[in-house]
Design a protein around this motif. Structure first.
Motif, short mmCIF file in Angstrom:
data_model
loop_
_atom_site.label_atom_id
_atom_site.label_comp_id
_atom_site.label_asym_id
_atom_site.label_seq_id
_atom_site.Cartn_x
_atom_site.Cartn_y
_atom_site.Cartn_z
N LEU A 1 0.60 -1.04 0.03
CA LEU A 1 0.27 -0.22 -0.03
C LEU A 1 0.98 0.97 -0.28
O LEU A 1 0.41 2.05 -0.51
N SER A 2 1.86 1.78 0.34
CA SER A 2 3.47 2.73 0.81
C SER A 2 3.40 2.69 -0.58
O SER A 2 2.97 4.06 -1.22
N ALA A 3 3.90 1.21 -1.53
CA ALA A 3 4.39 0.95 -3.10
C ALA A 3 3.42 2.55 -3.58
O ALA A 3 3.83 2.76 -4.68
N GLN A 4 2.57 1.74 -3.56
CA GLN A 4 1.21 2.12 -4.44
C GLN A 4 0.90 3.59 -3.95
O GLN A 4 0.82 4.20 -5.18
N ILE A 5 1.00 3.95 -3.19
CA ILE A 5 0.24 5.66 -2.29
C ILE A 5 1.56 6.04 -3.47
O ILE A 5 1.05 7.65 -4.02
N ASP A 6 3.08 6.30 -2.71
CA ASP A 6 3.99 6.52 -3.26
C ASP A 6 4.24 6.50 -4.87
O ASP A 6 4.11 7.45 -5.71
N GLY A 7 4.08 5.74 -5.96
CA GLY A 7 4.04 5.21 -6.44
C GLY A 7 3.18 6.25 -7.50
O GLY A 7 3.38 6.70 -8.35
N LEU A 8 1.70 6.44 -7.12
CA LEU A 8 0.67 6.79 -7.33
C LEU A 8 0.71 8.08 -7.54
O LEU A 8 0.60 9.15 -8.73
N ASN A 9 1.91 8.56 -6.28
CA ASN A 9 1.60 10.55 -6.16
C ASN A 9 2.36 10.55 -7.28
O ASN A 9 2.93 11.94 -8.14
N TRP A 10 3.69 9.81 -7.57
CA TRP A 10 5.24 10.17 -8.13
C TRP A 10 4.38 10.72 -9.77
O TRP A 10 4.74 11.31 -10.44
N ALA A 11 3.92 9.85 -10.30
CA ALA A 11 3.56 9.74 -11.23
C ALA A 11 2.60 10.57 -11.42
O ALA A 11 2.66 10.89 -13.31
N SER A 12 1.27 10.17 -10.70
CA SER A 12 0.56 11.70 -11.40
C SER A 12 1.48 12.98 -11.41
O SER A 12 1.02 14.17 -12.45
N LYS A 13 2.45 13.21 -10.70
CA LYS A 13 2.99 14.63 -10.34
C LYS A 13 3.63 14.68 -12.37
O LYS A 13 3.63 15.36 -12.81
N SER A 14 4.01 13.54 -12.27
CA SER A 14 4.93 13.02 -13.54
C SER A 14 4.12 13.63 -14.98
O SER A 14 4.65 14.45 -15.49
N VAL A 15 2.87 13.05 -15.26
CA VAL A 15 2.06 13.76 -16.04
C VAL A 15 1.01 14.72 -16.16
O VAL A 15 0.54 15.02 -16.62
N ALA A 16 1.54 15.21 -14.94
CA ALA A 16 0.70 16.80 -14.78
C ALA A 16 0.80 17.59 -16.40
O ALA A 16 -0.53 18.13 -15.85
N ASP A 17 1.54 18.03 -16.68
CA ASP A 17 1.38 18.88 -18.03
C ASP A 17 1.28 18.25 -18.98
O ASP A 17 1.07 18.53 -20.48
N MET A 18 1.15 16.90 -18.84
CA MET A 18 0.45 15.73 -20.80
C MET A 18 -1.02 15.95 -20.91
O MET A 18 -1.55 15.98 -19.35
N PRO A 19 -1.29 16.41 -21.94
CA PRO A 19 -2.65 15.74 -21.87
C PRO A 19 -3.20 13.95 -22.12
O PRO A 19 -2.18 13.11 -21.95
N GLY A 20 -4.20 13.71 -21.45
CA GLY A 20 -5.40 11.84 -22.12
C GLY A 20 -5.41 12.23 -20.76
O GLY A 20 -5.79 12.73 -19.27
N ASP A 21 -6.02 10.76 -20.76
CA ASP A 21 -6.87 10.11 -19.40
C ASP A 21 -6.62 9.21 -18.15
O ASP A 21 -5.29 9.37 -18.19
N VAL A 22 -6.93 8.74 -17.28
CA VAL A 22 -6.22 7.92 -16.01
C VAL A 22 -7.06 6.46 -16.98
O VAL A 22 -8.46 6.62 -16.77
N LEU A 23 -6.71 5.63 -16.62
CA LEU A 23 -7.14 3.86 -17.08
C LEU A 23 -6.92 3.48 -15.67
O LEU A 23 -5.92 3.17 -15.60
N GLU A 24 -7.46 2.99 -15.07
CA GLU A 24 -7.78 1.91 -13.78
C GLU A 24 -8.04 0.20 -14.35
O GLU A 24 -9.10 0.99 -14.72
N LEU A 25 -6.63 0.07 -14.14
CA LEU A 25 -7.32 -1.67 -14.16
C LEU A 25 -7.95 -2.28 -13.18
O LEU A 25 -6.70 -2.95 -12.56
N GLY A 26 -8.78 -2.69 -12.97
CA GLY A 26 -8.58 -3.23 -11.83
C GLY A 26 -9.25 -2.52 -10.79
O GLY A 26 -8.89 -1.98 -10.22
N LEU A 27 -10.97 -2.56 -10.73
CA LEU A 27 -11.71 -1.55 -9.20
C LEU A 27 -11.27 -2.01 -8.25
O LEU A 27 -10.99 -1.48 -7.31
N GLY A 28 -11.64 -3.00 -7.50
CA GLY A 28 -11.76 -4.69 -5.99
C GLY A 28 -12.47 -3.29 -6.13
O GLY A 28 -13.28 -3.08 -5.70
#
Length: 159
Positions: free
Chosen positions: A11-38
């Motif tokens: 869970l810590s890795a998931q949070i850190d990874g998603l936070n990092w990735a969302s900041k990394s793509v902040a200036d790029m166009p496009g949607d987001v895809l969640e594969l597996g809602l659970g």
């Protein structure tokens, strides 16, 4: 390591990874895809971190916490390969994808990730990121945040 400690690490890795990735793509166009809602925890986190992005969700069932149900128009119910094909036919382009499918059996999970990778690739915006618990093929693996064991979560850049 106990299963409880392993879950905390995941869970810590998931949070850190998603936070990092969302900041990394902040200036790029496009949607987001969640594969597996659970239960919807990751979807909830993504919509909080990326409130101006459309977040597509694919899963076989709709059983999240009631506060984490995606909008009907953004949820694709069914088998992943069919739903990824459907999404590609709509012309959707993803700047960020989170791959969270799994059977809980490593060999099956690796096989499924490899099988679904060619369905994910056409959806990705060039340079977009994929955050995954499973190995994927056809993408360039990159280094994620320093806080994450490189074998716990994987990060890919789309060509």
């Amino acid at each position: 390591m106990s299963r409880l400690e392993s879950m905390r690490r995941r869970l810590s890795a998931q949070i850190d990874g998603l936070n990092w990735a969302s900041k990394s793509v902040a200036d790029m166009p496009g949607d987001v895809l969640e594969l597996g809602l659970g239960n919807g925890r990751t979807f909830d986190h993504l919509r909080e971190r990326m409130p101006d992005r459309r977040i597509w969700v694919i899963d076989r069932v709709l059983k999240p916490h009631p506060s984490c149900i995606p909008p009907e128009d953004d949820f694709l119910l069914g088998e992943a390969d069919d739903m990824l094909t459907e999404l590609a036919s709509r012309g959707a382009k993803m700047v960020l994808a989170h791959y969270d499918f799994g059977f809980g059996v490593k060999e099956l999970d690796v096989e499924e990730g490899a099988r679904l990778s060619p369905f994910i690739a056409p959806l990705m915006h060039p340079g977009g990121l994929i955050v995954s618990q499973q190995p994927l093929i056809g993408f360039t693996q990159i280094t994620g945040p320093d806080t994450i064991d490189p074998e716990r979560y994987l990060f890919y850049r789309a060509p």
